[in-house]
Motif scaffolding. Structure first.
Motif: not given
Length: 259
Positions: A151-156
């Motif tokens: 649902l959200i961004a998790e960079p990396g």
């Protein structure tokens, strides 16, 4: 929310959210198949459930990325308890060391993460859904454990988030395709005190990696969840109390995505 005379398969059931889910379902009367690669922990949990809870339990060693093993898991459930009524796809892997930005991803990491996080649930649904339909009572349930990473961004962690987003879409398709005989829903846990969280924090102790997990803990209104908090949400979706809930994606994240 009682689940008497129901058989549940829980993948990744030997520890963390999986173990809490097995215990919660058994407390509500379900017979539980603990499916995991961790033989010692899985057998121990099944023994405790059999001795202490209202439902029975049986362990089966399962690599969810291996279709033959998944088919054997479903067969084990039918042989041990006579039916398959509930499937909880909980087994998952995450690794900041293997994962990374999309411009840097490698095939080996992709195969590893998708093999468990996406192929695993697909194999389990492929073999468990026909077994549910064979019961003929129109009460099959699939609960897929995704993550707020869907649902959200998790960079990396671009590959991991892609697998979890795909699992949400798969769940919706199953919900529509197999209604009304089978309900399918997704839960999206946030920060939960599990071995996977411990591994993430250990990896982030490397100064070259972002402190995403620590930041998420600080920014979650209700703090860190206990695995049982997620297990109870899964038990609700598996029960008749959720009889008109299908195709839903439910954050169990302590308010993180409400910010």
């Amino acid at each position: 929310m009682y689940l008497n005379d129901r058989t549940a398969i829980v993948t990744g059931g030997a520890s963390g959210i999986g173990a809490a889910t097995c215990e919660t379902l058994a407390k509500r009367g379900a017979d539980v198949v603990v499916a995991d690669l961790a033989v010692e922990d899985g057998e121990a949990l099944a023994a405790v459930i059999t001795a202490e809870e209202d439902g029975d339990a049986s362990f089966v060693e399962t690599d969810v990325s291996d279709e033959d093993a998944v088919a054997a898991m479903v067969g084990h459930a039918e042989e041990a308890f006579g039916s398959v009524d509930i499937l909880v796809n909980n087994a998952a892997v995450a690794s900041q060391e293997a994962d990374g930005p999309i411009a840097e991803f490698e095939d080996e990491a992709y195969e590893f993460l998708t093999g468990v996080n996406l192929k695993g649930p697909m194999y389990a649904c492929k073999h468990a859904i026909p077994a549910m339909l064979d019961t003929g009572d129109g009460t099959g349930v699939v609960v897929n454990n995704a993550s707020i990473a869907a649902l959200i961004a998790e960079p990396g962690m671009d590959i991991y988030t892609a697998t979890k987003g795909a699992l949400v879409s798969l769940t919706r398709s199953i919900a529509v395709e197999y209604a009304p005989e089978i309900r399918a829903n997704t839960i999206c846990p946030g920060i939960v005190e599990t071995p996977m969280l411990e591994q993430a924090l250990a990896e982030e102790s490397d100064e070259d990696l972002p402190t995403t997990t620590e930041e998420m803990i600080e920014e979650t209104p209700l703090g860190i969840a206990d695995p049982a908090d997620v297990g109870r949400a899964i038990a609700f979706l598996a029960s008749e109390d959720a009889a008109f809930v299908t195709g839903a994606t439910i954050p169990v994240d302590g308010g993180y995505t409400a910010r």
